[in-house]
Write a protein that holds these residues in place. Sequence first.
Motif, mmCIF file in Angstrom:
data_model
loop_
_atom_site.group_PDB
_atom_site.id
_atom_site.type_symbol
_atom_site.label_atom_id
_atom_site.label_comp_id
_atom_site.label_asym_id
_atom_site.label_seq_id
_atom_site.Cartn_x
_atom_site.Cartn_y
_atom_site.Cartn_z
ATOM 1 N N THR A 34 -34.047 -13.980 -21.293
ATOM 2 C CA THR A 34 -34.840 -14.393 -20.139
ATOM 3 C C THR A 34 -34.145 -14.151 -18.808
ATOM 4 O OG1 THR A 34 -33.956 -16.641 -20.292
ATOM 5 C CG2 THR A 34 -35.994 -16.184 -21.488
ATOM 6 N N PRO A 53 -45.853 -13.989 -20.429
ATOM 7 C CA PRO A 53 -46.265 -15.310 -19.955
ATOM 8 C C PRO A 53 -45.675 -16.459 -20.760
ATOM 9 C CG PRO A 53 -48.136 -13.809 -19.995
ATOM 10 C CD PRO A 53 -46.997 -13.081 -20.655
ATOM 11 N N SER A 54 -45.462 -16.246 -22.058
ATOM 12 C CA SER A 54 -44.945 -17.327 -22.893
ATOM 13 C C SER A 54 -43.532 -17.730 -22.506
ATOM 14 C CB SER A 54 -44.964 -16.911 -24.366
ATOM 15 O OG SER A 54 -44.181 -15.733 -24.560
ATOM 16 N N SER A 80 -42.238 -16.894 -19.172
ATOM 17 C CA SER A 80 -42.114 -16.945 -17.716
ATOM 18 C C SER A 80 -42.758 -18.176 -17.111
ATOM 19 C CB SER A 80 -42.739 -15.699 -17.076
ATOM 20 O OG SER A 80 -44.116 -15.601 -17.406
ATOM 21 N N GLN A 81 -43.603 -18.881 -17.855
ATOM 22 C CA GLN A 81 -44.257 -20.059 -17.309
ATOM 23 C C GLN A 81 -43.251 -21.204 -17.227
ATOM 24 O OE1 GLN A 81 -47.595 -20.853 -19.829
ATOM 25 N NE2 GLN A 81 -48.831 -19.192 -19.007
ATOM 26 N N PRO A 82 -43.208 -21.908 -16.098
ATOM 27 C CA PRO A 82 -42.276 -23.034 -15.980
ATOM 28 C C PRO A 82 -42.727 -24.183 -16.871
ATOM 29 C CG PRO A 82 -43.740 -22.953 -14.084
ATOM 30 C CD PRO A 82 -44.010 -21.697 -14.892
ATOM 31 N N PRO A 83 -41.797 -25.032 -17.302
ATOM 32 C CA PRO A 83 -42.186 -26.178 -18.132
ATOM 33 C C PRO A 83 -43.021 -27.170 -17.341
ATOM 34 C CG PRO A 83 -39.895 -26.348 -17.453
ATOM 35 C CD PRO A 83 -40.367 -24.978 -17.035
ATOM 36 N N PRO A 84 -43.885 -27.941 -17.996
ATOM 37 C CA PRO A 84 -44.698 -28.916 -17.268
ATOM 38 C C PRO A 84 -43.824 -29.994 -16.658
ATOM 39 C CG PRO A 84 -44.851 -29.263 -19.643
ATOM 40 C CD PRO A 84 -44.105 -27.967 -19.462
#
Length: 224
Positions: free
Chosen positions: A127, A163-164, A166-170
């Motif tokens: 990453t 996307p899986s 690169s998306q920031p954690p909630p």
Amino acid sequence: MARMAVTVTAALLAVILSAVSSPMRVVADNSAPPPYVNHTVGGAAGWIFNVRSNISAVNFSDWATSQSFFLGDYLIFKTGTALPVIQTYNVTTYARCNADDDNGNETYVYDGSASDASPAVIPVPLTVEGDNYYFSGAGDDRFQCSHGMRFHIVVQHGRGLPPSLSQPPPPPYTEPASPPVTPAPPGGGTTPQEESFYNGSRRRGVEVWVEFLGFFFGALLVMI
């Protein structure tokens, strides 16, 4: 015949130029970033340390130089004894084979002991672009790392992160704020209950006076 020869020569030259330029077009067509790949670390040998010979199963540095790594790829560590994998972006941590002094966010430990699979399989996503370092975290003496259980790779951009990854954690859950408490009105104001009580008292006082006057006039008429 001379003109024919020239024509044939020109035709052959055109074919040769066409053949030379074809690979260039193929290269241009293949200039798109490569698809995401899962790299099994060490190939068929896996992430294994031979405790009898005190050396790693393969030369992992040589294996790493034979691969090309891109963002979004995975390193698959297959180990029969759930050897922990340490990933770091700190070259000093890597050189020391020790992550104990790394207090930042540049080092991560992947522990295969939580896996139910046998042998354990530890997937590690790529990453961060640039230098990535990996070594074995087994043992307190850093023996395995210093005897070949480590390697360095350079991660290229490629297609970028999917996307899986690169998306920031909630954001973490937080309790909702309590509603504000309405202060009592200044100046000794009355509550609805008090207002009702006072109104009732006033109505009751009027009723008493009416009864008293009725009794008084009634008695007066009797006396007359």
